[in-house]
Every structure is written in structure tokens, then in C-alpha cells.
Write a protein that holds these residues in place. Structure first.
Motif, PDB file in Angstrom:
ATOM      1  N   TYR A 197       0.827  -1.208   0.000  1.00 39.99           N
ATOM      2  CA  TYR A 197       0.000   0.000   0.000  1.00 39.99           C
ATOM      3  C   TYR A 197       0.863   1.261   0.000  1.00 39.99           C
ATOM      4  O   TYR A 197       0.543   2.246  -0.672  1.00 39.99           O
ATOM      5  N   LEU A 198       1.966   1.222   0.745  1.00 37.57           N
ATOM      6  CA  LEU A 198       2.829   2.396   0.843  1.00 37.57           C
ATOM      7  C   LEU A 198       3.740   2.549  -0.371  1.00 37.57           C
ATOM      8  O   LEU A 198       3.988   3.670  -0.836  1.00 37.57           O
ATOM      9  N   ILE A 199       4.258   1.426  -0.873  1.00 37.15           N
ATOM     10  CA  ILE A 199       5.236   1.482  -1.960  1.00 37.15           C
ATOM     11  C   ILE A 199       4.567   1.426  -3.329  1.00 37.15           C
ATOM     12  O   ILE A 199       5.141   1.890  -4.321  1.00 37.15           O
ATOM     13  N   GLY A 200       3.344   0.905  -3.393  1.00 40.30           N
ATOM     14  CA  GLY A 200       2.658   0.736  -4.671  1.00 40.30           C
ATOM     15  C   GLY A 200       2.604   1.990  -5.530  1.00 40.30           C
ATOM     16  O   GLY A 200       2.982   1.956  -6.717  1.00 40.30           O
ATOM     17  N   PRO A 201       2.152   3.137  -4.997  1.00 34.67           N
ATOM     18  CA  PRO A 201       2.112   4.352  -5.829  1.00 34.67           C
ATOM     19  C   PRO A 201       3.477   4.751  -6.382  1.00 34.67           C
ATOM     20  O   PRO A 201       3.582   5.220  -7.517  1.00 34.67           O
ATOM     21  N   THR A 202       4.530   4.536  -5.584  1.00 33.79           N
ATOM     22  CA  THR A 202       5.880   4.857  -6.058  1.00 33.79           C
ATOM     23  C   THR A 202       6.267   3.964  -7.230  1.00 33.79           C
ATOM     24  O   THR A 202       6.841   4.436  -8.230  1.00 33.79           O
ATOM     25  N   LEU A 203       5.936   2.678  -7.139  1.00 37.66           N
ATOM     26  CA  LEU A 203       6.240   1.758  -8.233  1.00 37.66           C
ATOM     27  C   LEU A 203       5.469   2.124  -9.495  1.00 37.66           C
ATOM     28  O   LEU A 203       5.989   2.012 -10.613  1.00 37.66           O
ATOM     29  N   VAL A 204       4.227   2.578  -9.341  1.00 37.49           N
ATOM     30  CA  VAL A 204       3.424   3.004 -10.494  1.00 37.49           C
ATOM     31  C   VAL A 204       4.063   4.216 -11.167  1.00 37.49           C
ATOM     32  O   VAL A 204       4.160   4.294 -12.401  1.00 37.49           O
ATOM     33  N   VAL A 205       4.524   5.186 -10.359  1.00 34.58           N
ATOM     34  CA  VAL A 205       5.168   6.378 -10.919  1.00 34.58           C
ATOM     35  C   VAL A 205       6.421   5.983 -11.698  1.00 34.58           C
ATOM     36  O   VAL A 205       6.671   6.497 -12.800  1.00 34.58           O
ATOM     37  N   ILE A 206       7.228   5.081 -11.135  1.00 27.79           N
ATOM     38  CA  ILE A 206       8.441   4.644 -11.829  1.00 27.79           C
ATOM     39  C   ILE A 206       8.087   3.958 -13.148  1.00 27.79           C
ATOM     40  O   ILE A 206       8.728   4.193 -14.184  1.00 27.79           O
ATOM     41  N   TRP A 207       7.051   3.126 -13.134  1.00 27.39           N
ATOM     42  CA  TRP A 207       6.618   2.437 -14.358  1.00 27.39           C
ATOM     43  C   TRP A 207       6.159   3.457 -15.401  1.00 27.39           C
ATOM     44  O   TRP A 207       6.521   3.365 -16.581  1.00 27.39           O
ATOM     45  N   LEU A 208       5.384   4.435 -14.987  1.00 23.66           N
ATOM     46  CA  LEU A 208       4.882   5.435 -15.928  1.00 23.66           C
ATOM     47  C   LEU A 208       6.003   6.269 -16.542  1.00 23.66           C
ATOM     48  O   LEU A 208       5.846   6.806 -17.640  1.00 23.66           O
ATOM     49  N   SER A 209       7.121   6.406 -15.851  1.00 17.81           N
ATOM     50  CA  SER A 209       8.206   7.243 -16.369  1.00 17.81           C
ATOM     51  C   SER A 209       8.841   6.662 -17.624  1.00 17.81           C
ATOM     52  O   SER A 209       9.532   7.373 -18.358  1.00 17.81           O
ATOM     53  N   PHE A 210       8.611   5.371 -17.893  1.00 22.56           N
ATOM     54  CA  PHE A 210       9.175   4.736 -19.087  1.00 22.56           C
ATOM     55  C   PHE A 210       8.154   4.634 -20.224  1.00 22.56           C
ATOM     56  O   PHE A 210       8.350   3.879 -21.177  1.00 22.56           O
ATOM     57  N   ALA A 237       9.222  10.950 -14.743  1.00 24.56           N
ATOM     58  CA  ALA A 237      10.668  10.746 -14.843  1.00 24.56           C
ATOM     59  C   ALA A 237      11.400  11.564 -13.783  1.00 24.56           C
ATOM     60  O   ALA A 237      12.325  11.071 -13.125  1.00 24.56           O
ATOM     61  N   VAL A 238      10.995  12.820 -13.599  1.00 30.98           N
ATOM     62  CA  VAL A 238      11.613  13.676 -12.588  1.00 30.98           C
ATOM     63  C   VAL A 238      11.375  13.097 -11.195  1.00 30.98           C
ATOM     64  O   VAL A 238      12.287  13.053 -10.356  1.00 30.98           O
ATOM     65  N   SER A 239      10.150  12.634 -10.937  1.00 27.37           N
ATOM     66  CA  SER A 239       9.830  12.046  -9.632  1.00 27.37           C
ATOM     67  C   SER A 239      10.658  10.794  -9.376  1.00 27.37           C
ATOM     68  O   SER A 239      11.104  10.555  -8.240  1.00 27.37           O
ATOM     69  N   THR A 240      10.887   9.995 -10.417  1.00 27.94           N
ATOM     70  CA  THR A 240      11.705   8.790 -10.261  1.00 27.94           C
ATOM     71  C   THR A 240      13.135   9.149  -9.888  1.00 27.94           C
ATOM     72  O   THR A 240      13.752   8.511  -9.025  1.00 27.94           O
ATOM     73  N   VAL A 241      13.679  10.189 -10.528  1.00 28.82           N
ATOM     74  CA  VAL A 241      15.035  10.641 -10.189  1.00 28.82           C
ATOM     75  C   VAL A 241      15.096  11.108  -8.739  1.00 28.82           C
ATOM     76  O   VAL A 241      16.040  10.794  -7.999  1.00 28.82           O
ATOM     77  N   GLN A 242      14.066  11.847  -8.289  1.00 33.55           N
ATOM     78  CA  GLN A 242      14.032  12.294  -6.902  1.00 33.55           C
ATOM     79  C   GLN A 242      13.931  11.112  -5.938  1.00 33.55           C
ATOM     80  O   GLN A 242      14.548  11.119  -4.862  1.00 33.55           O
ATOM     81  N   ILE A 243      13.167  10.103  -6.311  1.00 36.43           N
ATOM     82  CA  ILE A 243      13.042   8.904  -5.474  1.00 36.43           C
ATOM     83  C   ILE A 243      14.392   8.204  -5.354  1.00 36.43           C
ATOM     84  O   ILE A 243      14.805   7.782  -4.261  1.00 36.43           O
ATOM     85  N   ILE A 244      15.118   8.099  -6.465  1.00 35.84           N
ATOM     86  CA  ILE A 244      16.431   7.446  -6.438  1.00 35.84           C
ATOM     87  C   ILE A 244      17.399   8.222  -5.552  1.00 35.84           C
ATOM     88  O   ILE A 244      18.149   7.634  -4.761  1.00 35.84           O
ATOM     89  N   ILE A 245      17.378   9.555  -5.670  1.00 31.77           N
ATOM     90  CA  ILE A 245      18.246  10.385  -4.828  1.00 31.77           C
ATOM     91  C   ILE A 245      17.922  10.168  -3.355  1.00 31.77           C
ATOM     92  O   ILE A 245      18.823  10.007  -2.514  1.00 31.77           O
ATOM     93  N   ALA A 246      16.628  10.139  -3.021  1.00 30.69           N
ATOM     94  CA  ALA A 246      16.225   9.930  -1.626  1.00 30.69           C
ATOM     95  C   ALA A 246      16.669   8.564  -1.119  1.00 30.69           C
ATOM     96  O   ALA A 246      17.155   8.433   0.016  1.00 30.69           O
ATOM     97  N   ILE A 247      16.526   7.521  -1.948  1.00 29.83           N
ATOM     98  CA  ILE A 247      16.924   6.174  -1.540  1.00 29.83           C
ATOM     99  C   ILE A 247      18.433   6.112  -1.309  1.00 29.83           C
ATOM    100  O   ILE A 247      18.910   5.529  -0.314  1.00 29.83           O
ATOM    101  N   VAL A 248      19.207   6.723  -2.209  1.00 30.31           N
ATOM    102  CA  VAL A 248      20.662   6.717  -2.063  1.00 30.31           C
ATOM    103  C   VAL A 248      21.076   7.422  -0.774  1.00 30.31           C
ATOM    104  O   VAL A 248      21.929   6.930  -0.013  1.00 30.31           O
ATOM    105  N   LEU A 249      20.465   8.570  -0.497  1.00 29.33           N
ATOM    106  CA  LEU A 249      20.813   9.312   0.714  1.00 29.33           C
ATOM    107  C   LEU A 249      20.395   8.553   1.969  1.00 29.33           C
ATOM    108  O   LEU A 249      21.114   8.563   2.977  1.00 29.33           O
ATOM    109  N   MET A 250      19.249   7.876   1.935  1.00 26.49           N
ATOM    110  CA  MET A 250      18.829   7.097   3.092  1.00 26.49           C
ATOM    111  C   MET A 250      19.754   5.901   3.327  1.00 26.49           C
ATOM    112  O   MET A 250      20.046   5.551   4.479  1.00 26.49           O
ATOM    113  N   CYS A 251      20.236   5.289   2.256  1.00 26.32           N
ATOM    114  CA  CYS A 251      21.214   4.200   2.419  1.00 26.32           C
ATOM    115  C   CYS A 251      22.503   4.747   3.024  1.00 26.32           C
ATOM    116  O   CYS A 251      23.132   4.090   3.872  1.00 26.32           O
ATOM    117  N   LEU A 252      22.886   5.951   2.607  1.00 27.82           N
ATOM    118  CA  LEU A 252      24.074   6.578   3.178  1.00 27.82           C
ATOM    119  C   LEU A 252      23.875   6.888   4.655  1.00 27.82           C
ATOM    120  O   LEU A 252      24.797   6.732   5.465  1.00 27.82           O
TER     121      LEU A 252
END
Length: 270
Positions: free
Chosen positions: A21-34, A237-252
Motif C-alpha cells: 500500500y505504501l510502496i505501490g504508488p511509487t512503483l506506479v510512478v516509476i513504471w509510468l516514467s518509461f 521521470a523527474v519524480s523517479t530521479v528524486q526517489i532514487i536520490i532519496a533512496i541513495v541518501l537514506m542508504c548513506l
């Protein structure tokens, strides 16, 4: 035993459903970016990097990214200094009015962003700073200070004060102790607070709408404007890039937290 196993399966199923439920919308946005479609449509018909190319080579988007990075860097620098100094002051000194400093440090967390944006607009309009990077960075600094303050304060509370007392007993003054012992011991927390301050600035839209002016908006404001005028897949596409940046920073951030724990264990071992 069987009943316990069934309860465990139900618990895992509920956790999986909540995660979906929480991650689903994010996955949809990433799919739509392609997508190759001109508008957002789910599911997309074909796979393409088209909208990432638009984002990378469109000067309007590039200008928004540059301004977001500039404002975010300035806000991170100031928020890290102010939040860290406030944390050190309240945790390691007998500062008069320490509770007042704590209240001011975390107040932006409980004040609605629209109130901060309105107040900032009224102030900077009088100073003729609407649209300036400095004005926007100052307001983003206000939003980032609570995160730096809370993270560094928490780290200081876990740091054994005996290592600082040992440095003082060996002849180091207070400032040298802070520079050579306290700051290195809490450097992962300081960097973590800085990363959070940067994320807050990079993704903030309410204050930026009020203060960024009509020219060269920040990236979140450009996304907001694009959604208001035309729903283009480039936004995905822009939202996907922001999501990737957030994930990288959270891993850091996770890496820095493990680093601090290992450093503290090594110090205590010696």
C-alpha cells in the motif's frame, strides 16, 4: 504450534499488504516514467527512455535542478552549522535558557509550512528578496535546523562524556576538546543531519512557491507547475530521479549510523 505458525503468517501477510500500500504508488510512478505516451496513462504501452532524455536536455528542467542544488547546498551548510552548534550548546554546556533554545530549534517542525511561507513572503517582500536564492535558502535553513538539531542531540546523548573529560584532564581546553574529540565522535550524526536538511530543501514546495519568484523555479515548483498545466510523463521521470536520490541518501544515512556505532564500540573497547 500450528496456531503460532498461522499467526506468524497472518502477521507477515499484513506487513506485506501495508508495504504494498505504501510502496505501490511509487512503483506506479516509476513504471509510468518509461512510457512513450504523451500523457500519463496506466499501464504504459511501450518502454522508452524518452522522458528521461527530455528531463536531461530541456534547459528549463536543468535550470530548475541547478537552482534546487544551489539553494539546497546553501540551506544544508547553514542548517548543519546552526543545528549542530545549538545541539552542542544545549547538551554540553550549562546554557541559560536552554529550554528556550530547544523550543526555537524544533519549532519549525510543528509550525505549518504555509505559515512559514506567508511570514517569509511578508518579510522578504519588504527586503526586496523575493526570488533571491539567499532568501529561499534562509527559509529552507529554518526548515532544516530541527532535523540537524534532533539528530545531533540524540548522538550527543549516546556519546560517553568520559572521553571528553579524559581530554580535558590531559590538558586540552574546551574548544580543542570539541574540535578533536566531540565533533569526530559525532561526525556521522552531523553528516546525517546535513543529508536530511538537504532532502528537506530539495523536496520542499510550499515555501518555494511563495519565495522562488516567477523566474527559474526550483525543481519541486517546476513539477508542481507541470502538474497544474499539463500532466506530462516527464513529471514521472523527474519524480523517479528524486526517489532514487532519496533512496541513495537514506542508504548513506544507514551506513553512517553503523559507522558511528562501530566507532563508539571501538572507543569503549579501548
Amino acid at each position: 504450534m500450528g496456531e503460532t505458525a498461522n499467526i506468524r503468517r497472518i502477521r507477515y501477510l499484513l506487513i506485506a499488504l501495508v508495504a504494498l500500500y505504501l510502496i505501490g504508488p511509487t512503483l506506479v510512478v516509476i513504471w509510468l516514467s518509461f512510457s512513450t505516451d504523451e500523457v500519463l496513462r496506466f499501464p504504459p504501452h511501450l518502454f522508452s527512455w524518452r522522458w528521461y532524455e527530455v528531463f536531461l536536455f530541456d534547459e528549463r528542467w536543468n535550470e530548475a535542478v541547478r537552482r534546487s542544488l544551489l539553494v539546497g547546498s546553501l540551506a544544508t551548510f547553514f542548517a548543519t552549522i546552526i543545528g549542530s552548534v545549538a545541539a552542542f550548546g544545549t547538551a554540553r554546556t550549562r546554557l541559560p535558557g536552554k529550554q528556550i533554545v530547544e523550543i526555537f530549534a524544533i519549532a519549525p517542525l510543528v509550525v505549518p509550512p504555509i505559515i512559514l511561507a506567508t511570514g517569509g513572503y511578508s518579510l522578504f517582500a519588504k527586503l526586496d528578496m523575493i526570488g533571491s536564492n539567499i532568501g529561499l535558502a534562509i527559509m529552507h535553513t529554518v526548515l532544516g535546523v530541527p532535523y540537524v538539531y534532533l539528530i545531533v542531540s540524540s548522538a550527543l546523548a549516546r556519546t560517553d562524556p568520559s572521553i571528553e573529560l579524559a581530554a580535558l584532564s590531559l590538558g586540552a581546553n574546551r574548544w580543542r576538546t570539541i574540535r578533536d574529540v566531540t565533533v569526530p565522535a559525532n561526525l556521522p550524526a552531523i553528516i546525517t543531519g546535513a543529508l536530511f536538511a538537504f532532502l528537506i530543501s530539495f523536496d520542499e514546495v510550499v515555501v518555494a512557491v511563495f519565495l522562488s519568484g516567477s523566474l527559474a523555479p526550483t525543481l519541486p515548483v517546476r513539477v508542481f507547475s507541470s502538474l497544474s498545466l499539463a500532466v506530462s510523463p516527464v513529471v514521472a521521470a523527474v519524480s523517479t530521479v528524486q526517489i532514487i536520490i532519496a533512496i541513495v541518501l537514506m542508504c548513506l544515512v544507514g551506513f553512517l549510523q553503523r559507522w558511528q556505532r562501530r566507532w563508539a564500540e571501538a572507543v569503549l573497547a579501548h
